[in-house]
Design an enzyme around this catalytic site. Structure first.
Site, short mmCIF file in Angstrom:
data_model
loop_
_atom_site.label_atom_id
_atom_site.label_comp_id
_atom_site.label_asym_id
_atom_site.label_seq_id
_atom_site.Cartn_x
_atom_site.Cartn_y
_atom_site.Cartn_z
N GLU C 272 0.84 -1.21 0.00
CA GLU C 272 0.00 0.00 0.00
C GLU C 272 0.87 1.25 0.00
OE1 GLU C 272 -2.96 0.17 3.06
OE2 GLU C 272 -3.68 2.13 2.37
N LYS C 348 -6.79 -4.31 22.56
CA LYS C 348 -7.17 -5.39 21.65
C LYS C 348 -8.40 -6.14 22.17
CE LYS C 348 -3.04 -5.89 19.01
NZ LYS C 348 -3.23 -5.21 17.75
#
Lengths: 147, 383, 526
Positions: C272, C348
């Site tokens: 990317e 998380k």
């Protein structure tokens, strides 16, 4: 010079208390974290984050006032308003607080009502004051007589 | 009253004529000490701030008079604010500060509009670019303490900081700051101008069980009996409390009121607020009212004061309700001493004074209420 | 200057406070609110010593010429005990699994008998990642300073005053209702465990005991660098093998390595980035594997949305693979697979529960929770032999391993991006400019003649500083926790900043020890 405690007091002067909306506005305007604004506001007794009654009564509970019938005066307020210290009347007209020394020890017992000092109080005076404040309020809301 | 004599900017003019160094020497000669309770030599404080190697300095006028039984600063703000403002200007100019603050307690809000008007007038007449802003106190006794007042002005919770650093070295925004009491600054202006300024006069705030409470300007060393005569007690007096923090001691009519004599009774004079208590009261009830005050006003920062003040209050309530034993009185004394020895600031360090002194001088009042006494009385009544 | 401490004369630095002086000469003084990284507020009043007869707090007091300091006598001992007694009505009693700082003090002085009753009655603040219990709080202020000055989030502060002073988000809200990034740094600094991670051990124990469930553990790079500390091993000891063994002994059916997920993330991240550079896409590109940083962006820097990379976080990627690729290969239906991520991270826990993520991860356990699980199963961790991760999802490269330290994601991405763009490997695999635990690090590299400038920041305050000059860079890595994931909110609690450095060294050691050091060389990915 921007002094935070002054800004908070000015904001409170407008609406009677510091609502979440007002606090969020101050937070954005002066780039101060909300948690800190609330931390400061809740530290000081005069800064309120919940809606208050129209009239704020702060009865002094310090030694000099106690030694001059202060407890009786406090009870008079409670009886007249039918609330206890820390509460607001149902019609939201009065909030009663018991506070630390307000500096009127030579004219005890005393109270601050809407920031003004009322001294040498007695049960009768208390009744009179409450009556006057109540009638002031009702004269405001009385409809004007048609000519 | 000497404190109400107006200097009408003549003191400011004289100060500018003789120069900052001479101003400091004059205040040292006249022996001016702080009138907020700590009695620190004023000129010494100004010198410390002046000598710091920085550009910015500040002056804070401590008008957060919150000690119960104290109302002398209110008198000055009402009747002689111009002289106080002149004192602030002189202090700022002497140390080299361009900005000063008056921290006015929230309970004196009704004096603010007039005060702000007077500040504007005096500044205009004094032809100075020194700025004086009023900071609106918001109901916190602890903000009378000099580090807490600085925290409050800087936009934080008004909690005390440990010293050093001392404010004249590192105060507002890290810069040297002189924090002086209202009376101190007024006296500074007067002491510079008036040759016959008497350094021994103090403002006694007298209140309690008396017919003539008020602010009286009296000389240090005056006999207790004189004070009682002036105040005209309603009944026979039993005890006197120096504010809340100074301690409670028995009436001693022949005692001259000086720092030494008060200390001999394990008390502190503070700002000379005298609350007179008569025989119709049990000292425990007075202690209860004082303990409530400390429990409410503790800033909450340090463990001993935050937790200790409410524990002392609860123990006193137990005493008053007859649920306390002699052991509880010992615990009360133990923690009153402990909080005083380990608290971070002056509030905590004096929060147990009333209990300690009351237990020394009026132990009988406490023992009246204990379980042992109640049991004894019950037995007596049965017989 | 010369002073006396406990009867002995010492020459000391007058600029150091008494506490540090005592530390230097090996005298232990108990502390609770004092922390090396924070401004000493002197709130708890436990570190008392006697200075010239007067009791003072050693964390805030400087010595004076010729003063006499006593750190151990009856008066000092009693004063400290009385302050503990005042805290005791509500402070924790310390169960067998607790090892907070206050527990260590109790071990030394014994649990103080208190003559006072509990007067606190606050509701618990239960969240997806972090839970708070104000009733246990001793008002030390560390969490407030951490969330404010260190993380620049300011989600909590002290409210009210006197005995009702307590820590809270504004206006009595819960943490989940305010801008909290769930980084858990407040947990790391709480000496009494009033703030903890939202627990999931019971759920995992249940799944492990269920014969119908196939429970898979996947471990983040940072666990292996710190797990040993929970068993009194030296900080910085790499315990990869023992970690895998212990998980098997706990009952996990398979143990996979999130480092593989990290490698996967790098494939996407590097591609990317190169694409954006080539086509003039939004730069700087900012990494997105840190959920704490994502929350920070969502709350405070919404305008940065176009800069964020579009990659999922490693454990989510691997979780997805487990429930698809692994499920297919092993023949175990996905609904019977329970994926448990062992993470150094509290955010998380929230990430895996976010509805918009459709997470493949069932539970997240912090490193500390894993330690507790191992102890509950009575496994002697230190004596364990070393095991290998399971295949196929246990093979990883050194690039995946360095994710754990701040600068690691950047380093891994550059190793791959450079090779993708130029066709040859980067000269030196170790990017020393961005290694280490410094708050902000930067560097540059020439790729096909173009100078690519990159920077990394860890910790909220450093993120703020870097954002102020972000446009100088092409590629930025942001980690919400100081030092990166090795200092994450779920890691073993440490007070010595050297521990963080040692953990970083362990991570680099893992990287150096791997046969494959670039993500795109991972055979699984190929």
């Amino acid at each position: 010079m921007k002094i935070l405690i002054n800004l908070l007091k000015e904001a409170q002067d407008k609406k009677g208390y510091l609502s979440e909306k007002v606090m969020k506005g101050l937070s954005e305007k002066y780039d101060i974290p909300l948690s800190r604004l609330y931390g400061v506001a809740t530290f000081y007794m005069h800064l309120k984050i919940t809606p208050q009654g129209k009239n704020i009564i702060e009865v002094c509970g310090s030694p000099s006032c106690i030694l001059n019938n202060g407890n009786t005066v406090e009870k008079s307020f409670e009886e007249e308003l039918k609330i206890e210290a820390g509460e607001t009347t149902k019609d939201k007209q009065f909030t009663l607080y018991k506070v630390s020394c307000i500096g009127c020890c030579d004219e005890a017992p005393a109270a601050l009502i809407n920031g003004k000092a009322y001294t040498k109080l007695t049960s009768e005076k208390v009744k009179k004051i409450i009556k006057e404040l109540r009638s002031k309020e009702s004269s405001k809301t009385k409809p004007r007589k048609k000519k | 009253m000497q404190i109400l004599k107006k200097t009408q900017l003549k003191s400011w003019k004289k100060a500018q004529e003789i120069g900052a160094e001479k101003v400091l020497e004059l205040l040292e000669k006249k022996g001016l000490v702080g009138r907020g309770g700590a009695a620190f030599p004023t000129a010494k404080k100004w010198r410390i701030a002046k000598s710091q190697p920085v550009e910015e300095r500040y002056v804070v006028c401590n008008a957060d008079e919150g000690e119960p039984g104290t109302f002398k600063d209110k008198l000055i703000i009402k009747k002689n604010a111009e002289t106080m403002v002149e004192g602030i200007i002189i202090a700022s100019w002497t140390i080299g500060a361009k900005q000063a603050f008056i921290y006015l307690r929230g309970e004196y809000e009704y004096l603010r509009k007039k005060l702000e008007r007077q500040i504007k007038e005096v500044l205009k007449k004094a032809k100075t670019d020194i700025k004086i802003d009023v900071v609106r106190g918001a109901g916190a006794y602890v903000c009378g303490e000099e580090t807490a007042i600085l925290q409050s002005i800087q936009g934080f919770r008004g909690q005390s900081m440990y010293k050093p650093p001392y404010p004249p070295v590192e105060g507002l925004w890290g810069k040297p700051t002189v924090v002086n009491n209202v009376e101190t600054l007024t006296c500074a202006s007067q002491a510079i101008l008036f040759d016959d300024w008497d350094t021994n006069l103090r403002l006694f705030s007298i209140s309690g069980c008396v017919q003539k409470p008020g602010v009286y300007e009296l000389p240090l060393g005056i006999k207790m009996s004189e004070i009682i005569k002036i105040a005209k007690p309603k009944n026979k007096l039993k005890a006197m409390s120096f504010g809340c923090f100074g301690g409670i001691m028995p009436i001693n009519e022949n005692m001259p009121v000086t720092n030494e004599t008060i200390c001999q009774n394990q008390c502190h004079h503070g700002a000379y607020s005298v609350i007179l208590i008569d025989e119709t009261y049990n000292v425990v009830d007075i202690c209860l009212s004082i303990a409530k005050f400390y429990t409410y006003e503790s800033c909450g920062k340090c463990t001993p004061c935050r937790e200790g003040t409410i524990r002392m209050l609860n123990l006193l309530k137990q005493v008053r309700d007859g649920r306390a034993s002699k052991k509880d009185l010992e615990t009360l004394n133990e923690f009153a001493h402990h909080v005083e020895e380990t608290a971070l600031c002056g509030l905590g360090q004096t929060s147990g004074e009333h209990i300690i002194t009351a237990l020394i001088h009026f132990r009988k009042d406490f023992e009246e209420y204990t379980k042992e006494k109640k049991a004894k009385d019950k037995l007596k009544n049965k017989k | 200057m010369k002073i006396t401490i406990d009867g002995k004369e010492h020459e000391v630095d007058e600029k150091k406070r008494i506490l540090q002086i005592c530390e230097d000469i090996g005298i232990e003084v108990p502390t609770l609110c004092y922390h090396k990284d924070l401004f000493p507020e002197s709130r708890c009043r436990i570190c008392l010593v006697q200075k010239d007869g007067k009791l003072v707090t050693s964390c805030s007091t400087y010595p004076t010429e010729g003063c006499s300091i006593i750190t151990k006598n009856e008066k000092v001992k009693k004063a400290r005990e009385r302050n503990l007694e005042l805290m005791q009505p509500s402070a924790p009693v310390c169960g067998p699994e607790d090892d907070f700082e206050i527990c260590k003090i109790y071990k030394e002085v014994g649990l103080p008998q208190t003559r006072f009753e509990n007067i606190k009655d606050y509701p618990q603040d239960l969240g997806a990642s972090v839970i708070r219990d104000d009733n246990l709080c001793i008002n030390c202020g560390r969490c407030v300073q951490t969330c404010g000055e260190i993380q620049n989030v300011y989600a909590i502060d002290f409210m009210t005053r006197a005995h009702s002073e307590h820590v809270s988000p504004y206006n009595n809200k819960n943490l989940s209702e305010v801008a909290c990034i769930k980084c858990g740094q407040c947990i790391m600094n709480c000496p009494v465990g009033a703030i903890r991670e939202s627990p999931h051990i019971e759920e995992v124990e249940k799944a492990l005991a269920d014969p119908k469930k196939h429970v898979v553990a996947q471990t983040a790079p940072s666990i292996r660098a710190a797990l040993g500390e929970l068993f009194d091993m030296e900080p910085g000891t790499l315990v990869t093998g023992k970690m895998v063994t212990s998980l098997r002994k706990c009952g996990f059916d398979k143990v996979f390595d999130v480092d593989l997920g990290a490698d996967l993330t790098i494939m996407e991240e590097a591609s990317e980035f190169l694409h954006r550079v080539k086509t003039g896409g939004t730069l700087p590109m900012i990494t997105t594997c840190c959920p704490g940083w994502i929350l920070m962006m969502e709350h405070f820097h919404h305008d940065l949305l176009p800069n964020m990379s579009t990659c999922k976080s490693p454990h989510e990627m691997l979780g997805m693979l487990i429930k698809t690729y692994y499920s297919e290969k092993s023949g175990i239906p996905a609904k019977d697979i329970v994926v448990v991520s062992i993470m150094p991270c509290t955010a998380k826990k929230y990430e895996s529960q976010r509805p918009e993520l459709d997470s493949a991860v069932d539970y997240v356990l912090t490193t500390r929770e894993l330690g507790r699980l191992i102890k509950r199963k009575k496994i002697d961790f230190v004596k364990l032999s070393d095991d290998e991760f399971d295949t196929p999802l246990g093979i990883s490269t050194g690039a995946g391993a360095v994710f754990g330290a701040s600068g690691g994601v950047m380093e891994a991405a550059l190793r791959t991006a450079y090779e993708f763009a130029t066709g040859k490997g980067v000269e030196k695999l170790e990017f020393d400019q961005i290694r280490g635990t410094k708050g902000i690090k930067d560097g540059k590299i020439i790729i096909n003649g173009k100078e690519i400038r990159f920077a990394v920041a860890s910790g909220g305050a450093n993120i703020k500083k870097l954002l102020a000059k972000k446009d100088q860079y092409h590629f930025i890595e942001m980690m919400a926790c100081p030092g990166g994931c090795i200092g994450g909110g779920g890691q073993p609690i440490y007070t010595d900043p050297e521990v963080l450095q040692k953990r970083a060294m362990a991570i680099y050691q893992e990287d150096a020890g791997k046969p494959l050091r670039k993500s795109h060389e991972n055979p699984i990915i190929k």
